[in-house]
Enzyme design. Structure first.
Site, PDB file in Angstrom:
ATOM      1  N   CYS B  86       0.845  -1.198   0.000  1.00  0.00           N
ATOM      2  CA  CYS B  86       0.000   0.000   0.000  1.00  0.00           C
ATOM      3  C   CYS B  86       0.885   1.254   0.000  1.00  0.00           C
ATOM      4  CB  CYS B  86      -0.966  -0.047   1.179  1.00  0.00           C
ATOM      5  SG  CYS B  86      -2.334   1.109   1.014  1.00  0.00           S
ATOM      6  N   HIS B 203      -3.614  -5.613   0.963  1.00  0.00           N
ATOM      7  CA  HIS B 203      -3.024  -5.902   2.274  1.00  0.00           C
ATOM      8  C   HIS B 203      -3.105  -7.385   2.626  1.00  0.00           C
ATOM      9  CE1 HIS B 203      -2.453  -1.750   3.674  1.00  0.00           C
ATOM     10  NE2 HIS B 203      -3.566  -1.471   3.035  1.00  0.00           N
ATOM     11  N   GLU B 205      -1.345  -8.874   4.642  1.00  0.00           N
ATOM     12  CA  GLU B 205      -1.061  -9.019   6.082  1.00  0.00           C
ATOM     13  C   GLU B 205      -2.319  -8.895   6.923  1.00  0.00           C
ATOM     14  OE1 GLU B 205      -0.673  -6.301   4.402  1.00  0.00           O
ATOM     15  OE2 GLU B 205      -0.809  -4.492   5.634  1.00  0.00           O
TER      16      GLU B 205
END
Lengths: 92, 233
Positions: B86, B203, B205
């Site tokens: 990002c 994302h 994660e």
């Protein structure tokens, strides 16, 4: 008059850096503004592009040197030359 | 795996990233403040998501000039592994480590939702737990994720096979509707030429635990962990 000052004091000029997206890079913000202007019945409005104006006070009395410095600032930070072009104007 | 997460002022996803790295590797990452410059001993440097320096001027423009980024550039040039997610991807392009730029989303809206990513190659340290052509789900949250590069650069990226992920439908179709932010050629993530730097807008994660709706992103962190596991006797 020609004395160069680097400490941010003394006589200086203002650099006005205009940063615009390059032609061919889609500007959705400009397009949205054009739509809004058409909605306001400004029928003569064509393409609209949005950019930024950055004013920098320079402790530099020499206009040519001020111009060169502002161009370097634009290349290094103020504009992303992948997507943007810039123009520098010096005001006394 | 010895990893570090760089913390810039205004970043907000660094803890999510640290949790994902620790969950896979069993070892919490070093948190590196943006003024630090010593990357000695690291396998992986991660630039997390957020809004470094308030996105002033351009997303990632200020962060790209910070002291830590000079070290990260040198680390990447020496063949170090770097992951930028990002804002981290935006910083990598602003620093010239990856080509192109991230423009305002084509629809002008900030997009905070899930997307589907198609894996374009699986023979990298980042993606070798996926299959080529596999689709996985990932959250995304950005206002400026519309990947742009000139046509020559895009052709070069395709020719060198450096596209990591593309926005796709759930079944892997590359449609304009699936390309949520209008990215050139649906590009969601990119590799450097040596395949050691990966930048992507979504994302992964934030999808590493079934409690949070799925673990589609975990294979990426598991793959990195496996790559940097100490050799067993």
């Amino acid at each position: 008059m020609s004395e160069r000052r680097g400490d941010g004091e003394g006589p200086g000029v203002k650099a006005i850096v205009t940063v615009m997206l390059k032609d061919g890079v889609l500007d959705p913000q400009g397009r949205a503004i054009a739509h809004a202007l058409h909605a306001l019945e400004f029928a003569q409005v064509g393409d609209v592009r949005v950019g930024k104006v950055i004013e920098i006070e320079l402790a530099e009395a020499d206009a040519d040197r001020a111009h060169a410095a502002a161009e370097e600032m634009a290349r290094k930070l103020l504009a992303n030359t992948v997507i943007e072009g810039f123009r520098v104007r010096i005001e006394a | 795996m010895r990893s570090a997460v760089v913390v810039f002022p205004g970043i907000n996803r660094e803890r999510d990233m640290a949790i994902a790295l620790a969950a896979s590797s069993g070892r919490p990452p070093r948190m590196l403040w943006h003024t630090e410059t010593d990357l000695t001993g690291l396998d992986l440097v991660v630039l997390p998501g957020g809004f470094s320096y308030g996105d002033y001027l351009r997303c990632g423009a200020m962060a790209a000039q910070s002291p830590v980024m000079r070290s990260v550039s040198a680390f990447a040039r020496r063949g170090g592994y770097v992951l930028g997610v990002c804002n981290g991807f935006q910083i990598l392009t602003e620093a010239g480590i990856l080509p192109g730029a991230l423009l305002r989303n084509a629809g002008l809206r900030f997009l905070s939702r899930d997307c589907y990513l198609r894996v374009e190659r699986a023979d990298t340290v980042f993606a070798n737990n996926y299959q080529r052509g596999q689709v996985f789900r990932s959250p995304m949250a950005h206002g400026d994720g519309n990947y742009y590069a000139d046509e020559a650069t895009l052709d070069w990226l395709e020719g060198e096979n450096l596209v990591a992920f593309r926005y796709a439908s759930a079944t892997g179709a590359l449609t304009p509707e699936a390309n949520l932010n209008g990215s050139a050629r649906g590009i969601a993530g990119l590799y450097s030429r040596n395949l050691r730097v990966l930048g992507l807008m979504p994302h992964p994660e934030n999808r590493v635990d079934p409690l949070l709706g799925g673990a589609d992103g975990k294979p990426l962190f598991d793959a990195l962990t496996a790559a940097f596991a100490p050799a067993r006797p």
